[in-house]
Every structure is written in C-alpha cells, then in structure tokens.
Design a protein around this motif. Structure first.
Motif, PDB file in Angstrom:
ATOM      1  N   LYS A 104      -8.009  12.769  44.495  1.00 17.13           N
ATOM      2  CA  LYS A 104      -7.764  11.611  45.346  1.00 17.13           C
ATOM      3  C   LYS A 104      -8.784  11.478  46.473  1.00 17.13           C
ATOM      4  CE  LYS A 104      -4.176   9.556  48.284  1.00 17.13           C
ATOM      5  NZ  LYS A 104      -2.798   9.727  48.824  1.00 17.13           N
ATOM      6  N   LYS A 105      -9.110  12.592  47.133  1.00 16.27           N
ATOM      7  CA  LYS A 105      -9.934  12.533  48.343  1.00 16.27           C
ATOM      8  C   LYS A 105     -11.433  12.729  48.100  1.00 16.27           C
ATOM      9  CE  LYS A 105      -6.156  14.218  51.280  1.00 16.27           C
ATOM     10  NZ  LYS A 105      -5.726  15.272  52.234  1.00 16.27           N
ATOM     11  N   ILE A 106     -11.783  13.424  47.036  1.00 18.12           N
ATOM     12  CA  ILE A 106     -13.186  13.759  46.828  1.00 18.12           C
ATOM     13  C   ILE A 106     -13.785  13.101  45.582  1.00 18.12           C
ATOM     14  CG2 ILE A 106     -14.803  15.662  46.381  1.00 18.12           C
ATOM     15  CD1 ILE A 106     -13.007  17.452  48.050  1.00 18.12           C
ATOM     16  N   ILE A 107     -13.092  13.243  44.453  1.00 14.82           N
ATOM     17  CA  ILE A 107     -13.658  12.792  43.186  1.00 14.82           C
ATOM     18  C   ILE A 107     -13.604  11.273  43.010  1.00 14.82           C
ATOM     19  CG2 ILE A 107     -13.600  13.053  40.681  1.00 14.82           C
ATOM     20  CD1 ILE A 107     -14.423  15.557  42.298  1.00 14.82           C
ATOM     21  N   MET A 108     -12.407  10.678  43.137  1.00 11.05           N
ATOM     22  CA  MET A 108     -12.241   9.259  42.832  1.00 11.05           C
ATOM     23  C   MET A 108     -13.048   8.325  43.716  1.00 11.05           C
ATOM     24  SD  MET A 108     -10.729   9.133  40.085  1.00 11.05           S
ATOM     25  CE  MET A 108     -10.884   7.355  40.071  1.00 11.05           C
ATOM     26  N   PRO A 109     -13.166   8.581  45.038  1.00 12.91           N
ATOM     27  CA  PRO A 109     -14.021   7.694  45.849  1.00 12.91           C
ATOM     28  C   PRO A 109     -15.462   7.629  45.333  1.00 12.91           C
ATOM     29  CG  PRO A 109     -12.636   9.024  47.274  1.00 12.91           C
ATOM     30  CD  PRO A 109     -12.454   9.575  45.890  1.00 12.91           C
ATOM     31  N   GLN A 110     -15.968   8.761  44.867  1.00 18.06           N
ATOM     32  CA  GLN A 110     -17.331   8.781  44.325  1.00 18.06           C
ATOM     33  C   GLN A 110     -17.393   8.121  42.950  1.00 18.06           C
ATOM     34  OE1 GLN A 110     -19.591  12.617  45.153  1.00 18.06           O
ATOM     35  NE2 GLN A 110     -17.481  13.308  45.502  1.00 18.06           N
ATOM     36  N   VAL A 111     -16.366   8.360  42.135  1.00 12.48           N
ATOM     37  CA  VAL A 111     -16.320   7.775  40.797  1.00 12.48           C
ATOM     38  C   VAL A 111     -16.290   6.252  40.876  1.00 12.48           C
ATOM     39  CG1 VAL A 111     -14.878   7.480  38.738  1.00 12.48           C
ATOM     40  CG2 VAL A 111     -15.241   9.758  39.687  1.00 12.48           C
ATOM     41  N   ILE A 112     -15.480   5.728  41.782  1.00 12.66           N
ATOM     42  CA  ILE A 112     -15.371   4.271  41.929  1.00 12.66           C
ATOM     43  C   ILE A 112     -16.723   3.654  42.261  1.00 12.66           C
ATOM     44  CG2 ILE A 112     -14.393   2.434  43.369  1.00 12.66           C
ATOM     45  CD1 ILE A 112     -11.842   4.129  43.564  1.00 12.66           C
ATOM     46  N   LYS A 113     -17.455   4.318  43.144  1.00  2.00           N
ATOM     47  CA  LYS A 113     -18.770   3.799  43.521  1.00  2.00           C
ATOM     48  C   LYS A 113     -19.747   3.855  42.346  1.00  2.00           C
ATOM     49  CE  LYS A 113     -22.163   4.045  47.252  1.00  2.00           C
ATOM     50  NZ  LYS A 113     -22.514   4.703  48.526  1.00  2.00           N
ATOM     51  N   ILE A 114     -19.650   4.906  41.537  1.00  3.09           N
ATOM     52  CA  ILE A 114     -20.540   5.067  40.390  1.00  3.09           C
ATOM     53  C   ILE A 114     -20.249   4.032  39.303  1.00  3.09           C
ATOM     54  CG2 ILE A 114     -21.150   6.613  38.477  1.00  3.09           C
ATOM     55  CD1 ILE A 114     -20.669   8.957  40.425  1.00  3.09           C
ATOM     56  N   VAL A 115     -18.965   3.831  39.002  1.00  4.70           N
ATOM     57  CA  VAL A 115     -18.600   2.987  37.862  1.00  4.70           C
ATOM     58  C   VAL A 115     -18.472   1.515  38.222  1.00  4.70           C
ATOM     59  CG1 VAL A 115     -17.357   4.931  36.854  1.00  4.70           C
ATOM     60  CG2 VAL A 115     -16.072   3.211  38.149  1.00  4.70           C
ATOM     61  N   TYR A 116     -18.502   1.179  39.489  1.00  6.34           N
ATOM     62  CA  TYR A 116     -18.228  -0.197  39.913  1.00  6.34           C
ATOM     63  C   TYR A 116     -19.105  -1.240  39.203  1.00  6.34           C
ATOM     64  CZ  TYR A 116     -17.021  -4.185  42.794  1.00  6.34           C
ATOM     65  OH  TYR A 116     -16.579  -5.410  43.211  1.00  6.34           O
ATOM     66  N   PRO A 117     -20.432  -1.034  39.104  1.00  8.75           N
ATOM     67  CA  PRO A 117     -21.251  -2.049  38.412  1.00  8.75           C
ATOM     68  C   PRO A 117     -20.828  -2.260  36.959  1.00  8.75           C
ATOM     69  CG  PRO A 117     -22.634  -0.578  39.687  1.00  8.75           C
ATOM     70  CD  PRO A 117     -21.262   0.024  39.692  1.00  8.75           C
ATOM     71  N   SER A 118     -20.501  -1.181  36.263  1.00 10.71           N
ATOM     72  CA  SER A 118     -20.079  -1.294  34.861  1.00 10.71           C
ATOM     73  C   SER A 118     -18.720  -1.976  34.753  1.00 10.71           C
ATOM     74  CB  SER A 118     -20.018   0.097  34.218  1.00 10.71           C
ATOM     75  OG  SER A 118     -21.284   0.703  34.215  1.00 10.71           O
ATOM     76  N   ILE A 119     -17.817  -1.644  35.661  1.00 11.15           N
ATOM     77  CA  ILE A 119     -16.510  -2.304  35.684  1.00 11.15           C
ATOM     78  C   ILE A 119     -16.690  -3.798  35.936  1.00 11.15           C
ATOM     79  CG2 ILE A 119     -14.342  -2.530  36.969  1.00 11.15           C
ATOM     80  CD1 ILE A 119     -14.338  -0.066  35.286  1.00 11.15           C
ATOM     81  N   GLY A 120     -17.585  -4.127  36.870  1.00  8.14           N
ATOM     82  CA  GLY A 120     -17.849  -5.530  37.176  1.00  8.14           C
ATOM     83  C   GLY A 120     -18.351  -6.296  35.969  1.00  8.14           C
ATOM     84  N   ASN A 121     -19.240  -5.682  35.195  1.00 10.57           N
ATOM     85  CA  ASN A 121     -19.760  -6.335  33.988  1.00 10.57           C
ATOM     86  C   ASN A 121     -18.647  -6.590  32.981  1.00 10.57           C
ATOM     87  OD1 ASN A 121     -22.412  -6.388  34.901  1.00 10.57           O
ATOM     88  ND2 ASN A 121     -22.919  -4.413  34.005  1.00 10.57           N
ATOM     89  N   GLU A 122     -17.740  -5.624  32.831  1.00 10.89           N
ATOM     90  CA  GLU A 122     -16.636  -5.796  31.892  1.00 10.89           C
ATOM     91  C   GLU A 122     -15.693  -6.905  32.352  1.00 10.89           C
ATOM     92  OE1 GLU A 122     -15.973  -4.483  28.912  1.00 10.89           O
ATOM     93  OE2 GLU A 122     -17.936  -3.537  29.019  1.00 10.89           O
ATOM     94  N   ILE A 123     -15.500  -7.026  33.654  1.00 13.77           N
ATOM     95  CA  ILE A 123     -14.626  -8.069  34.189  1.00 13.77           C
ATOM     96  C   ILE A 123     -15.203  -9.455  33.900  1.00 13.77           C
ATOM     97  CG2 ILE A 123     -13.731  -9.091  36.328  1.00 13.77           C
ATOM     98  CD1 ILE A 123     -13.409  -6.246  37.405  1.00 13.77           C
ATOM     99  N   ILE A 124     -16.509  -9.597  34.074  1.00 13.45           N
ATOM    100  CA  ILE A 124     -17.163 -10.879  33.754  1.00 13.45           C
ATOM    101  C   ILE A 124     -17.042 -11.179  32.265  1.00 13.45           C
ATOM    102  CG2 ILE A 124     -19.359 -12.111  33.710  1.00 13.45           C
ATOM    103  CD1 ILE A 124     -18.149 -11.813  36.496  1.00 13.45           C
TER     104      ILE A 124
END
Length: 214
Positions: free
Chosen positions: A131-151
């Motif tokens: 919750k405090k260490i891994i996921m905040p970094q993961v969200i930042k890493i995957v955000y562009p790919s998630i955004g592409n899938e949303i479009i």
C-alpha cells in the motif's frame, strides 16, 4: 448540414449506451485487473499456470468473438444470460481485466527487489509494503499504458452493435441508411473524437496530479 442536425438527437441518445458500457467496464475491470496482476505473482504453480493460460486466451482472441461466445455460447454450457447488456459488460470486463492485469504485472515487476527487503527491515507488513511503497510507484509506471487502454475502450464500445444494442455506431448506420447519406457517419466520428478528446484531457490532468503528489 440539415441532415447532420436532423440525426443528431438519435445519435446523442444512443451515446448513452456507449457511455454506460464505457464507465461500467472501467469501474469493474480496473480493480479486477489489479487483483489479477497481483495474483500473477503468486508462487502457487497451478494458480499461476491457470491465470496465465486464461489471460493468454482472452488477449489472443477478438473482443467481438468473446461477446458472441458469452451471449450465444454460454447457454450451450448451461449458463444463460438473457440480458444483452449484461452479456456485453461481462465480455468487456473480462477482456479489459486481462489487459489491465498484464499492465499491472509489468509495473510490479519493475519495482526493484531491494525495496521489498528494505520494507521488511523497517518492520512493514506485506500489506503495508504494498500500500505505502509498491503501489504508488506501480501506478506511476503503468499510468501511460492504462491511459492508452482507456482511450481504446472508448472506441471498442462500438462493437456492442453486434449483439443488437442501440449504441452510437448502430444509430449512425441506421441513420445513414435512412437518409441515404454519409453525413450521419461523420457525426458519429465527431462524437467519438469529442469523447476521446475529453478523456485524453482528463487523463492528462490526472497524470499531472500523480506526478505532483509523488
């Protein structure tokens, strides 16, 4: 211009179904994809093999085929889905959850093992580490790919016409045949461009917020 304005009300009414499929799919598939992404890291061999096989099948077959299989194939297996909207949503959620799972898995794998070890030294539990260490970094890493899938999801909603639902693409095709003009399809294209444009702006705004707070 007269035809464009004439068919616009019916197109806007059909857009409601497009937006319903979009938002419901996003609401359900994102958290499911995250859970699957975490489970893909499991050391339980049979579960890992099962999940990887299912995701391989889902990602390797067209979404249109999956929709048809859910509505027409499931009854042959004893699972009857009479509601076409439910069938569409089930196929969409399963499909996009599989893609999101792979994206989240990639993000989780990108985190150095040293961070897990450091968290363990600090006395953090696995849940606190996630919750405090891994996921905040993961969200930042995957955000562009998630955004592409949303479009992509915005545009994929046009596939629901295959099950007879009255969404934007079907309404445009009916209007084109009725008016014997290509203008309704131009209207459809403009509406899709507006939807993807608005979503792109929202995604960019969210990305700035993520970068600001991290």
């Amino acid at each position: 211009m007269d035809i464009a304005l004439k068919v616009l009300p019916s197109l806007l009414d059909a857009t409601k179904m497009t937006l319903e499929v979009f938002f419901m799919t996003l609401l359900l598939s994102l958290p499911l994809g995250l859970v699957l992404g975490l489970l893909l890291k499991t050391k339980i061999k049979w579960l890992n093999y099962l999940l990887n096989s299912l995701i391989w099948i889902i990602r390797g077959t067209p979404l249109l085929l999956q929709m048809i299989f859910v509505f027409y194939g499931f009854p042959l297996l004893g699972f009857i889905i009479e509601n076409r909207v439910a069938a569409v949503l089930l196929a969409f959620v399963i499909n996009y959850a599989a893609y999101f799972a792979e994206i989240f898995r990639g993000g989780i794998q990108a985190i150095p093992k040293g961070q897990y070890e450091a968290a363990q030294v600090l006395g953090l539990t696995k849940l606190e580490t996630l919750k405090k260490i891994i996921m905040p970094q993961v969200i930042k890493i995957v955000y562009p790919s998630i955004g592409n899938e949303i479009i992509t999801l915005v545009k994929d909603t046009s596939l629901v016409y295959a099950l007879g639902l009255s969404e934007l693409m079907k309404a445009g095709r009916i209007a084109m045949q009725r008016e014997v003009s290509i203008i309704p399809l131009i209207d459809v294209a403009i509406i899709y461009l507006i939807l993807t444009g608005v979503m792109t702006l929202i995604l960019k705004y969210c990305e700035k917020k993520i970068n600001y707070y991290q």
